[in-house]
Write a protein that holds these residues in place. Sequence first.
Motif, PDB file in Angstrom:
ATOM      1  N   LEU B  74      22.117  -7.575  15.279  1.00 24.20           N
ATOM      2  CA  LEU B  74      23.040  -8.297  14.406  1.00 24.20           C
ATOM      3  C   LEU B  74      22.989  -7.810  12.971  1.00 24.20           C
ATOM      4  CD1 LEU B  74      22.679 -12.022  15.484  1.00 24.20           C
ATOM      5  CD2 LEU B  74      24.838 -10.870  15.013  1.00 24.20           C
ATOM      6  N   ARG B  75      21.790  -7.344  12.582  1.00 26.00           N
ATOM      7  CA  ARG B  75      21.478  -7.077  11.188  1.00 26.00           C
ATOM      8  C   ARG B  75      22.524  -6.203  10.480  1.00 26.00           C
ATOM      9  NH1 ARG B  75      15.465  -5.225  10.862  1.00 26.00           N
ATOM     10  NH2 ARG B  75      16.358  -3.394  11.833  1.00 26.00           N
ATOM     11  N   ASP B  76      22.960  -5.181  11.144  1.00 30.60           N
ATOM     12  CA  ASP B  76      23.755  -4.213  10.398  1.00 30.60           C
ATOM     13  C   ASP B  76      25.199  -4.096  10.855  1.00 30.60           C
ATOM     14  OD1 ASP B  76      21.493  -3.254   8.853  1.00 30.60           O
ATOM     15  OD2 ASP B  76      20.763  -2.507  10.783  1.00 30.60           O
ATOM     16  N   ASP B  77      25.549  -4.804  11.906  1.00 31.10           N
ATOM     17  CA  ASP B  77      26.911  -4.645  12.414  1.00 31.10           C
ATOM     18  C   ASP B  77      27.277  -5.956  13.092  1.00 31.10           C
ATOM     19  OD1 ASP B  77      29.199  -4.084  13.836  1.00 31.10           O
ATOM     20  OD2 ASP B  77      28.578  -2.037  14.343  1.00 31.10           O
ATOM     21  N   LEU B  78      28.033  -6.776  12.367  1.00 31.37           N
ATOM     22  CA  LEU B  78      28.273  -8.135  12.827  1.00 31.37           C
ATOM     23  C   LEU B  78      29.050  -8.144  14.144  1.00 31.37           C
ATOM     24  CD1 LEU B  78      27.484 -10.847  11.819  1.00 31.37           C
ATOM     25  CD2 LEU B  78      29.767 -11.093  10.795  1.00 31.37           C
ATOM     26  N   TYR B  79      30.088  -7.323  14.206  1.00 32.64           N
ATOM     27  CA  TYR B  79      30.933  -7.319  15.406  1.00 32.64           C
ATOM     28  C   TYR B  79      30.109  -6.932  16.630  1.00 32.64           C
ATOM     29  CZ  TYR B  79      34.837  -6.196  18.524  1.00 32.64           C
ATOM     30  OH  TYR B  79      35.696  -6.134  19.583  1.00 32.64           O
ATOM     31  N   ALA B  80      29.445  -5.769  16.519  1.00 35.76           N
ATOM     32  CA  ALA B  80      28.654  -5.316  17.662  1.00 35.76           C
ATOM     33  C   ALA B  80      27.539  -6.309  17.942  1.00 35.76           C
ATOM     34  CB  ALA B  80      28.081  -3.932  17.385  1.00 35.76           C
ATOM     35  N   GLY B  81      27.007  -6.881  16.874  1.00 35.41           N
ATOM     36  CA  GLY B  81      25.899  -7.819  17.021  1.00 35.41           C
ATOM     37  C   GLY B  81      26.336  -9.037  17.812  1.00 35.41           C
ATOM     38  N   ILE B  82      27.497  -9.590  17.442  1.00 28.76           N
ATOM     39  CA  ILE B  82      27.983 -10.782  18.150  1.00 28.76           C
ATOM     40  C   ILE B  82      28.300 -10.442  19.605  1.00 28.76           C
ATOM     41  CG2 ILE B  82      29.934 -12.383  18.298  1.00 28.76           C
ATOM     42  CD1 ILE B  82      29.897 -12.470  15.238  1.00 28.76           C
ATOM     43  N   ALA B  83      28.977  -9.320  19.784  1.00 32.69           N
ATOM     44  CA  ALA B  83      29.325  -8.914  21.147  1.00 32.69           C
ATOM     45  C   ALA B  83      28.054  -8.775  21.978  1.00 32.69           C
ATOM     46  CB  ALA B  83      30.097  -7.599  21.119  1.00 32.69           C
ATOM     47  N   HIS B  84      27.043  -8.129  21.384  1.00 31.40           N
ATOM     48  CA  HIS B  84      25.805  -7.936  22.124  1.00 31.40           C
ATOM     49  C   HIS B  84      25.124  -9.265  22.411  1.00 31.40           C
ATOM     50  CE1 HIS B  84      21.578  -6.630  22.762  1.00 31.40           C
ATOM     51  NE2 HIS B  84      22.159  -5.626  23.399  1.00 31.40           N
ATOM     52  N   LEU B  85      25.205 -10.157  21.418  1.00 34.14           N
ATOM     53  CA  LEU B  85      24.602 -11.475  21.606  1.00 34.14           C
ATOM     54  C   LEU B  85      25.275 -12.198  22.781  1.00 34.14           C
ATOM     55  CD1 LEU B  85      22.601 -13.563  20.515  1.00 34.14           C
ATOM     56  CD2 LEU B  85      24.397 -14.404  19.017  1.00 34.14           C
ATOM     57  N   LEU B  86      26.603 -12.107  22.827  1.00 31.57           N
ATOM     58  CA  LEU B  86      27.330 -12.756  23.923  1.00 31.57           C
ATOM     59  C   LEU B  86      26.902 -12.156  25.265  1.00 31.57           C
ATOM     60  CD1 LEU B  86      30.958 -13.028  22.437  1.00 31.57           C
ATOM     61  CD2 LEU B  86      29.123 -14.727  22.434  1.00 31.57           C
ATOM     62  N   VAL B  87      26.881 -10.845  25.304  1.00 32.17           N
ATOM     63  CA  VAL B  87      26.527 -10.196  26.565  1.00 32.17           C
ATOM     64  C   VAL B  87      25.094 -10.547  26.945  1.00 32.17           C
ATOM     65  CG1 VAL B  87      26.185  -7.987  27.738  1.00 32.17           C
ATOM     66  CG2 VAL B  87      28.145  -8.313  26.214  1.00 32.17           C
ATOM     67  N   LEU B  88      24.217 -10.405  25.948  1.00 30.93           N
ATOM     68  CA  LEU B  88      22.806 -10.635  26.230  1.00 30.93           C
ATOM     69  C   LEU B  88      22.572 -12.062  26.709  1.00 30.93           C
ATOM     70  CD1 LEU B  88      19.802  -9.390  25.732  1.00 30.93           C
ATOM     71  CD2 LEU B  88      19.825 -10.977  23.841  1.00 30.93           C
ATOM     72  N   SER B  89      23.165 -13.064  25.984  1.00 34.03           N
ATOM     73  CA  SER B  89      22.880 -14.434  26.381  1.00 34.03           C
ATOM     74  C   SER B  89      23.513 -14.714  27.741  1.00 34.03           C
ATOM     75  CB  SER B  89      23.359 -15.421  25.315  1.00 34.03           C
ATOM     76  OG  SER B  89      24.691 -15.107  24.948  1.00 34.03           O
ATOM     77  N   GLY B  90      24.744 -14.239  27.928  1.00 34.98           N
ATOM     78  CA  GLY B  90      25.381 -14.422  29.230  1.00 34.98           C
ATOM     79  C   GLY B  90      24.537 -13.809  30.327  1.00 34.98           C
ATOM     80  N   PHE B  91      24.077 -12.612  30.066  1.00 34.53           N
ATOM     81  CA  PHE B  91      23.317 -11.903  31.074  1.00 34.53           C
ATOM     82  C   PHE B  91      22.025 -12.637  31.402  1.00 34.53           C
ATOM     83  CE2 PHE B  91      20.372  -8.831  32.692  1.00 34.53           C
ATOM     84  CZ  PHE B  91      21.143  -8.094  33.581  1.00 34.53           C
TER      85      PHE B  91
END
Lengths: 256, 696, 325
Positions: B74-91
Amino acid sequence: MNILVILKQVPDLVEELEINDDGTDLDRTWMRYIPSEYDEHALEQAILLKEEHGGTVTALCLRIGEVDDTLFTAAARGADRLVRIEGDFEGISSRDAAAVYADHIRRGNYDLVLTGVQAHDDLNGPVGARLAAQLEIPYVGVVSGMHLDPETGVIHLHKEYPGGLLTVIRTELPAVVGIQSAVKPPRYVPIAKIRQASKSAEIGEETAEPQSLTPGYTVRRVFKPEGGGRAEIIDGAPEDIAARLVSIFSEHGLVR
Amino acid sequence: MNGTDIGRSTLIGMPPWAIVLFYVLTAAALAIFTWGIVRLVRKYRMGRRAAGRRPAASELLRTFFRAIGNVTVLRDDLYAGIAHLLVLSGFVVLFIGTLIVLVDRDILRFVLPSLVFWEGDFYLGFSTFMDVFGVILLAGLLMLAVRRAFSRLPQLDYRHSFREEVSRRSMAAGDWVFLGLIFFIVIGGFALEAVRLVAVRPEFEVWSPVGWWASDILRSAGMDAGEASSWYPVFWWTHSAASLAFVAYVPWSKAVHMLLAYVSLAWKDETQNASLPAPPENEAGGYTAPTDLTWLELVGLDACIRCGRCHVRCPSSLAGMPLSPRDVILELRNHANNTLLHLRGNGNGLHRMTGDVIPEQTLWSCISCSNCATHCPVGINHVPLMVQMRRALVSDGSVDEQLQQTLVNLQRCGNAMGQSDRMRAKWTKELPFKIRDARREDVEYLWFVGDNASYDPRVQGYTRITAKLFEAAGLDFGILYEAERNAGNDVRRVGEEGLFEMLAEKNIRAFAKSRFRTIVTTDPHSYNTLKNEYPAFGAEYPVIHYTELLAALIENGHLLPVRRVGGRVTYQDPCYLARYNGLENTPRTLLDYAGVELVEMKRRGRDAWCCGAGGGRLWMEDIPAKDERPAEQRIREAAALDGVDTIVTACPKDLVMFTDAIKNVGLEGKFFVRDIAHYVWEAIEQPIPEHLEKEA
Amino acid sequence: MSISIFVIAEHLEGTLADMTFEMLGKARQLADEHGGMVTAVLAGYNVAQLAEQLGAADALILIEDELLAEFAPQPYQDVISGLIRERAPGLVMVGSTSMGLDLAAALATTLNVPMLSSCIDLSVEDDAYVVTSQLYGGKIMMETAVTAGTAIAQILPGAFRAEDGQRAGTPTLEEIPPGLHPENFRMRFENFIKPEAGDIDITQAPILVSVGRGIQTQENIALAEELAEALGGSVSSSRPIVDQDWLPVTRQVGKSGMSVKPRLYLALGISGAPEHVEGMKNADLIVAVNTDPDAPIFSVAHYGVVADIFDVMPALEERLGERVS
Ligand SMILES: Cc1cc2nc3c(=O)[nH]c(=O)nc-3n(C[C@H](O)[C@H](O)[C@H](O)COP(=O)(O)OP(=O)(O)OC[C@H]3O[C@@H](n4cnc5c(N)ncnc54)[C@H](O)[C@@H]3O)c2cc1C
Ligand code: SF4
Ligand code: SF4
């Protein structure tokens, strides 16, 4: 193939050189010595020859200032044998030094002796030429390339002339060669390797009495060239400036 | 409705052979997974031991939460960070959900039926929860897919930075396979649910909102219960097969970062960039083969998900030099796999790692700014890797002529300029007072001036201002005069470890002869090594930067800023202050005290853009670059700020680089570079001690 | 005292080297001032026709043999040492050149006579030859007076003016037999290797006209090229010029380029930043032209011109042109 490389210690020009009180010599009290630049090329060339043809490389230093580091560096580069000759050698002329080297060489068994083509403090000319004349063996200086045929004991030396012209001189061994530049510039030796060498390599010690023949000349004066520090400013109209510049150029033998 | 009616059994209506087949497939997937992991572990065991300590349990836990929390992503790229957070938590949720079902249906049901819990209210909540996270996961995947397909982000540009012939097509395809496979599993899961809900339609299943809604669609499209029942096994098998395939696929693909990134982050030695690891005990004293890497470094190579964050932050890469930290990592990974997995031994075989796989020019392009490592989400430390490989080059004598000259200068005279060591304190001659010799007199502060500040005529003026500030504050300080040597920070980063040690030993000997309490440095590079690396050589002194000292002198009233200097300036964070040592605020406070308006550049602090001088780059021949040098890019960035005409530095190397860069971008006389001391000096104006008056 | 100087002539591929005239000019001057003889010594093969350029000498000793056709140290040493032993001149002038560096010290050793190298000045005082040598990279001068019979002086190229020694007319010619002992020679000249054409190697160029940002545009580089041609040199530059792609990187002088050591470094519109100076400070003669009187280049230059390069360049070129015609 046994190669001897002579490493000469010369004053480090990074330091301000001081002249003694009566103005006839340098003041050597605080002098820092480093190996002559051309001698480092000679050493590199020796190592390159060894890498190609095998054999041994001996590095020889007269004790002038601190020489062990110079010798250990040579070992780190690939020299097999280190020799330090003890004696009162500070300020020794290339003529007298040549006699000391010749003595060592006569006792040794060398096929090839490499020296730097000159050193910046050789008032009496290059040591290699003097050495060869004393030993009555061939000498070729200003050499920047070579091709050795160990079978026949013949070496083909590339001697440099202005403008990149070379002549090839065929010489029989044993011989002394004055190196202008090694085929490849001396490589960097990391400190770790020098330190390693200073632990494992041994320095053979010899002693010699430098002879002191009368040189046939007297030193009248040692001085620093005036000027320095700041340019001499030339001004005037462009034509005058041009005229003055051209005469400066011709004083320096730069234009005909 | 009775609680126990709510729930369902899995594998409904399946013939026994199918159930057996399913278990066989599951076992196979797990076997492939295990095999993959074992293979990786075997590879890592071929690496060296990592020097760092083992992380404590609390740290492991902390890293776990940081990883789950997506902190580094999340630290350096909000868009990618949020997307990754969604994927990660979903996963994670779906994965845990699957485990729950597994435990309940495949274990408890048979072993302890009384404990079965996947039913009733729990079942209902569970269903909703799973559906919602399925959607979350899909949303994340969609965001990532959109980014990958439509944005022209430079970090997703896979073109190789130093090996143009390399095609990255299969690599890009691999990314889509990863995304696609997860997508397929989730969509498949929903489809399966929908078909099931067309076939059997208990009312309580409205708690699976997505499946319910999808089944409505199917029904309105004309699917009836019978049809659905016959389709059900097809969907079931597809979904199951895809899920099992994914399990098997993990250790063989970039999906493995799920596991390895965690290891890499948990074991990461945060101090390693500021204080480089010792060389390996091999002949080269550096990295020449994959087996020279530590197991942790090997893990890091595999953990890299080619996010390109390092790639877009590497100044050398952006200047068009043949370097990209990402490509270095990927090449090393490739080489490690080719040799360690297939050939055995250190297997360097046909290609030398240092020189062939990673070309010399690539290694020499690095300016050790650490912008890559600071932003790597999986915790790779690029700088030590680069330095370890440089060590091998230095050991071979493969350095360019200028660098060789500099190293020889450092050996002989202790400074990079090749000037006489006796001239080191010559800059003091123009001062109206004499600075004390710390070797002869006790002082409180030992001022470690550094090479550039001592010898470079462009910096000396500022060095004298700093001296006058110290003197005006009545500071009890001294210098080492000709005994000071280059501190060796950049010598070490060039890879000349022996020379670094030699310089450090000489400095430490000089320290030992002197009496002082604290070291204050001008150069952030000296600051870094004195503070972080000298202690390992036995020199443990408090080390501060001159900006810290000046701030302290103002704060306790020894220097009185009486004048607001005015003007709008921007400030350059030196890498070795901000990124390496977190020193960001103090210099800014100084500007504040001086009454100067600070306008910040976008890239600042830990994100600051390097001037290009570090890691010994200042000492080497130019590497042909396709674009403007880092310093020039930085000057353009600074000059674009509204109303700003000056970039303020707190590093002599910055000063040198920017003086040059300002001319190169054609801003000479319009844009300026000044040392921060200049502003403090302008601000104190009064009282100047009497003996200083004539100079001021 | 009556002067008696031998000048060892140098020739390469059938042409006399400038060095020969530089030495002859100085010897002539001393002989004219103090009275005495200048003898040119020309060893070679089929070189008799060169004699007519040696008018500055009073006498010419010509030694011809096939083995002397091109320079190889042993045969040359053999004939010249024999000659010196026999004639015992007061001073023998040898160039500090590829040939002279091999010859002078060897002669001195064989003949056991004093030899002084790196000579940039020569005079006769109190009946003795006084030699000024430039040693220690030009940082120290040493003035010596010869006390014994024959002495050998090795003269730095450029120490004296070649035109002073370029006089037409053939001196009295004396041809002597070489009397070589080929059976003793353990070396011989084999062949020439000509330099390959390629981009100019600025580290080898004797004269560099170096341009900095003061040159302003790419088109103006041509002006520098012309000037370089008139001087017989090459063009080099500071880094910004290379950055602009106005010149290839092989021409860059300085820290991140080449270190050069030409006989003349003419810096045109170069400020003299430390990174630049590092690469050229060892040039024999540095002349800088810059409009800024405070430009740091003036503290390394030997001569400075505070003027616009676009005024100085054409004037200089014109002046050089005049001399040629
Ligand atoms: C790490 C690093 C490495 C570097 N390496 C090198 C290197 O290898 N080589 C190198 O050269 N530089 C190098 N530099 C750059 C160096 O710092 C200077 O920026 C550069 O040398 C300046 O070039 P210059 O003198 O041509 O330009 P300037 O400094 O801009 O000087 C131009 C000069 O021309 C004068 N001038 C302008 N017009 C006229 C005119 N009409 N007539 C006469 N004079 C005029 C001006 O007064 C001025 O003094 C390096 C810098 C760094 C930071
Ligand atoms: S090294 Fe780190 S930052 Fe660079 S691409 Fe790989 S994961 Fe991303
Ligand atoms: S340290 Fe800086 S220059 Fe080196 S690879 Fe990382 S980002 Fe690039």
